[in-house]
Enzyme design. Structure first.
Site, PDB file in Angstrom:
ATOM      1  N   LYS A 116       0.833  -1.210   0.000  1.00 25.35           N
ATOM      2  CA  LYS A 116       0.000   0.000   0.000  1.00 25.35           C
ATOM      3  C   LYS A 116       0.868   1.260   0.000  1.00 25.35           C
ATOM      4  O   LYS A 116       0.571   2.219  -0.699  1.00 25.35           O
ATOM      5  CB  LYS A 116      -0.969  -0.016   1.179  1.00 25.35           C
ATOM      6  CG  LYS A 116      -2.119  -0.994   0.935  1.00 25.35           C
ATOM      7  CD  LYS A 116      -3.003  -1.153   2.150  1.00 25.35           C
ATOM      8  CE  LYS A 116      -4.115  -2.165   1.862  1.00 25.35           C
ATOM      9  NZ  LYS A 116      -4.804  -2.610   3.074  1.00 25.35           N
ATOM     10  N   LYS A 195      -2.888  -9.943 -10.259  1.00 31.26           N
ATOM     11  CA  LYS A 195      -4.022 -10.213  -9.365  1.00 31.26           C
ATOM     12  C   LYS A 195      -5.120  -9.175  -9.581  1.00 31.26           C
ATOM     13  O   LYS A 195      -4.829  -7.975  -9.659  1.00 31.26           O
ATOM     14  CB  LYS A 195      -3.543 -10.124  -7.904  1.00 31.26           C
ATOM     15  CG  LYS A 195      -4.620 -10.440  -6.907  1.00 31.26           C
ATOM     16  CD  LYS A 195      -4.206 -10.103  -5.489  1.00 31.26           C
ATOM     17  CE  LYS A 195      -4.732  -8.745  -5.071  1.00 31.26           C
ATOM     18  NZ  LYS A 195      -4.744  -8.453  -3.649  1.00 31.26           N
ATOM     19  N   LYS A 198      -9.279  -3.835  -7.152  1.00 26.77           N
ATOM     20  CA  LYS A 198      -9.843  -2.517  -7.429  1.00 26.77           C
ATOM     21  C   LYS A 198      -8.730  -1.493  -7.562  1.00 26.77           C
ATOM     22  O   LYS A 198      -8.739  -0.647  -8.439  1.00 26.77           O
ATOM     23  CB  LYS A 198     -10.739  -2.057  -6.252  1.00 26.77           C
ATOM     24  CG  LYS A 198     -11.981  -2.905  -6.075  1.00 26.77           C
ATOM     25  CD  LYS A 198     -12.671  -2.590  -4.758  1.00 26.77           C
ATOM     26  CE  LYS A 198     -12.145  -3.448  -3.607  1.00 26.77           C
ATOM     27  NZ  LYS A 198     -13.152  -4.123  -2.810  1.00 26.77           N
TER      28      LYS A 198
HETATM   29  P1  TYM Z   1     -10.798  -7.425   0.454  1.00 26.41           P
HETATM   30  O1  TYM Z   1     -11.995  -6.561   0.719  1.00 26.41           O
HETATM   31  O2  TYM Z   1      -9.635  -6.827  -0.237  1.00 26.41           O
HETATM   32  O3  TYM Z   1     -11.235  -8.691  -0.377  1.00 26.41           O
HETATM   33  C1  TYM Z   1     -12.305  -9.524   0.025  1.00 26.41           C
HETATM   34  C2  TYM Z   1     -11.931 -10.981  -0.236  1.00 26.41           C
HETATM   35  O4  TYM Z   1     -11.714 -11.176  -1.638  1.00 26.41           O
HETATM   36  C3  TYM Z   1     -10.474 -11.842  -1.835  1.00 26.41           C
HETATM   37  N1  TYM Z   1      -9.879 -11.397  -3.107  1.00 26.41           N
HETATM   38  C4  TYM Z   1      -9.402 -12.225  -4.031  1.00 26.41           C
HETATM   39  N2  TYM Z   1      -9.321 -13.557  -4.094  1.00 26.41           N
HETATM   40  C5  TYM Z   1      -8.767 -14.112  -5.203  1.00 26.41           C
HETATM   41  N3  TYM Z   1      -8.304 -13.376  -6.251  1.00 26.41           N
HETATM   42  C6  TYM Z   1      -8.368 -12.028  -6.236  1.00 26.41           C
HETATM   43  N4  TYM Z   1      -7.925 -11.325  -7.269  1.00 26.41           N
HETATM   44  C7  TYM Z   1      -8.924 -11.390  -5.093  1.00 26.41           C
HETATM   45  N5  TYM Z   1      -9.137 -10.093  -4.736  1.00 26.41           N
HETATM   46  C8  TYM Z   1      -9.714 -10.121  -3.520  1.00 26.41           C
HETATM   47  C9  TYM Z   1      -9.614 -11.420  -0.654  1.00 26.41           C
HETATM   48  O5  TYM Z   1      -8.576 -12.345  -0.440  1.00 26.41           O
HETATM   49  C10 TYM Z   1     -10.632 -11.407   0.456  1.00 26.41           C
HETATM   50  O6  TYM Z   1     -10.807 -12.683   1.029  1.00 26.41           O
HETATM   51  N6  TYM Z   1      -8.562  -7.560   4.912  1.00 26.41           N
HETATM   52  C11 TYM Z   1      -9.669  -8.105   4.141  1.00 26.41           C
HETATM   53  C12 TYM Z   1     -11.026  -7.904   4.777  1.00 26.41           C
HETATM   54  C13 TYM Z   1     -11.109  -8.371   6.184  1.00 26.41           C
HETATM   55  C14 TYM Z   1     -11.149  -9.717   6.648  1.00 26.41           C
HETATM   56  C15 TYM Z   1     -11.231  -9.643   8.057  1.00 26.41           C
HETATM   57  C16 TYM Z   1     -11.157 -10.943   5.991  1.00 26.41           C
HETATM   58  C17 TYM Z   1     -11.135  -7.571   7.274  1.00 26.41           C
HETATM   59  N7  TYM Z   1     -11.231  -8.334   8.411  1.00 26.41           N
HETATM   60  C18 TYM Z   1     -11.300 -10.798   8.845  1.00 26.41           C
HETATM   61  C19 TYM Z   1     -11.221 -12.112   6.796  1.00 26.41           C
HETATM   62  C20 TYM Z   1     -11.286 -12.026   8.191  1.00 26.41           C
HETATM   63  C21 TYM Z   1      -9.663  -7.428   2.781  1.00 26.41           C
HETATM   64  O7  TYM Z   1      -9.179  -6.335   2.629  1.00 26.41           O
HETATM   65  O8  TYM Z   1     -10.335  -8.125   1.813  1.00 26.41           O
END
Ligand code: TYM
Length: 326
Positions: A116, A195, A198
Site C-alpha cells: 500500500k 491479481k 480494485k
Molecule cells: P478485500 O476486501 O480486499 O477482499 C475480500 C476478499 O476477496 C479476496 N480477493 C481475491 N481472491 C482471489 N483473487 C483475487 N484477485 C482477489 N481479490 C480479492 C480477498 O482475499 C478477500 O478474502 N482484509 C480483508 C477484509 C477483512 C477480513 C477480516 C477478511 C477484514 N477483516 C477478517 C477475513 C477475516 C480485505 O481487505 O479483503
C-alpha cells in the site's frame, strides 16, 4: 472431551468500491458454500475501509451496496449472520489489547502494508495496525475457519501469532483460526494478468453494466500470436477466467481450440464475455429484487449486528477477565 459447538466460519470484505469477480471466486463463492457447514458470520469491513475511503456518504453507501451484492450472490441471511463491522465496536477494544502484545517487527513484515505504501498511500498508524484489527475481527467470534483469497494468508498467520502471544501470556483465551484458501481460485487474475484488484484498476465487476463489462473483457491483455497460431491456455488470462465459470466440456473445448490454432483471441474474449454475462444473470435478477425492498437490507444488517454482538460480548468478557480489566 469433544467440542459440540458448530464450526464457526468468519470472513470480511471491504466496502472500498464495487465487488469484482476476484472477490467473488476467491472469497464470496467459497464463503457462501460454507454457510451450510456451520455458523457463518460475514461482515462488511467498514472500519478497515476507513484507511482508504475519506468520503462518509460514499462509505455508508458502499457498505449498504456490498451487503446487497453479497446477498444477491447467494448469501442467505437465514443461515449466515451478515453485519457491519462498525456495529460491533468492541472489536476496536480487542484490537487495542492485541496491539499491546503485537511485536513491531511482525507488523513491519506485513506485505500488504508495504504494497500500500508502494502504491502511494499515506503511512498512517491505522494502515500499519490493519492486521491487528483484522486479528481482532477473527478472534472476537472464536472463529474456526476463515475463507479468504491468498492475499489475506499472511493476515491470518499474524492473527494466529497474536492469539498464541495472548495465550502464552494470560492462559488459554483464544482458539487458533485457520485460513481456508481454495487452490483453484486463490488469486484470480485481472484484465492485465496481475491479481485482480480494485486498486490496480484491472477489475471486472460482478454487477458492472453490460457495455462496460464487454469492453473490459475485450481489453484483456494477450500475447501477439496471430489467429492461425496455437495458443497456450496455461498462459491465457481469458482461459483462466473462462475456467472459473464454464462446464468441464466447455473448458475442454476451449483448450482444444486454443492448442489447435485458427481461433483469434478476440473470439475467445467474446466467448468469455457471453459466459460471464450468463453466469451472473440470476444474481443480477436477485439483486433487483433485493433493491426493490428498501428496508430489507437494513433489517438483515440489524439482525446480524444483534447476533454478532452476543458472541463478541461473551468473548470480550473472557478476554477482559484474563488480562485484568474490571
Ligand atoms: P478485500 O476486501 O480486499 O477482499 C475480500 C476478499 O476477496 C479476496 N480477493 C481475491 N481472491 C482471489 N483473487 C483475487 N484477485 C482477489 N481479490 C480479492 C480477498 O482475499 C478477500 O478474502 N482484509 C480483508 C477484509 C477483512 C477480513 C477480516 C477478511 C477484514 N477483516 C477478517 C477475513 C477475516 C480485505 O481487505 O479483503
Amino acid at each position: 472431551m469433544t467440542d459440540k459447538k458448530p464450526m464457526r466460519i468468519l470472513s470480511g470484505i471491504q466496502p472500498s468500491g464495487v465487488l469484482h469477480i476476484g472477490n467473488y471466486f476467491g472469497m464470496m463463492k467459497p464463503a457462501i458454500a460454507l454457510q451450510a457447514e456451520g455458523e457463518a458470520l460475514y461482515f462488511i469491513a467498514d472500519y478497515h475501509a476507513l484507511t482508504s475511503v475519506r468520503d462518509p456518504e460514499a462509505l455508508r453507501e458502499n457498505s449498504r451496496r456490498v451487503a446487497v451484492d453479497f446477498l444477491a450472490c447467494g448469501l442467505d441471511p437465514e443461515r449466515a449472520t451478515v453485519f457491519r463491522h462498525s456495529d460491533v465496536p468492541q472489536v476496536t477494544e480487542l484490537a487495542w489489547i492485541l496491539s499491546t502484545v503485537a511485536p513491531m517487527g511482525l507488523l513491519e513484515r506485513a506485505t500488504s502494508y508495504k504494497d500500500k505504501l508502494a502504491r502511494g498511500m499515506a503511512a498512517t498508524v491505522g494502515l500499519f495496525n490493519y492486521p491487528v484489527l483484522m486479528a481482532a475481527d477473527i478472534l472476537i467470534y472464536d472463529s474456526d475457519i476463515v475463507p479468504v483469497g491468498k492475499d489475506q494468508k499472511q493476515h491470518i498467520e499474524i492473527t494466529r501469532d497474536l492469539a498464541v502471544k495472548i495465550n502464552e501470556t494470560f492462559g488459554h483465551v483464544f482458539k487458533l483460526p485457520e485460513a481456508r484458501i481454495q487452490a483453484a481460485t486463490e488469486t484470480v487474475p485481472g484484465i492485465d494478468g496481475q491479481k485482480m484488484s480494485k486498486s490496480y484498476g484491472n477489475n471486472i465487476d460482478i454487477f458492472g453494466d453490460e457495455k462496460d463489462t464487454r469492453k473490459r473483457v475485450m481489453s484483456i491483455v494477450t500475447d501477439s500470436s496471430p489467429v492461425d497460431a496455437p495458443k497456450d491456455p496455461a498462459n491465457s488470462t481469458i482461459f483462466k477466467l473462462y475456467s472459473l465459470m464454464a462446464s468441464k466440456n466447455e473448458i475442454a473445448d476451449m483448450r482444444d481450440r486454443s492448442l489447435k490454432g485458427g481461433t483469434g483471441y478476440s473470439d475467445f474474449k467474446k466467448q468469455l464475455f457471453e459466459k460471464l454475462w450468463e453466469y451472473f444473470a440470476p444474481m443480477r435478477k436477485r439483486r433487483e429484487e433485493i433493491l426493490s425492498d428498501k428496508s430489507y437490507i437494513e433489517d438483515v444488517l440489524a439482525r446480524g449486528a444483534k447476533r454478532a454482538n452476543e458472541i463478541a460480548d461473551q468473548v470480550m468478557q473472557r478476554v477482559r477477565a484474563a488480562v485484568g480489566l474490571r
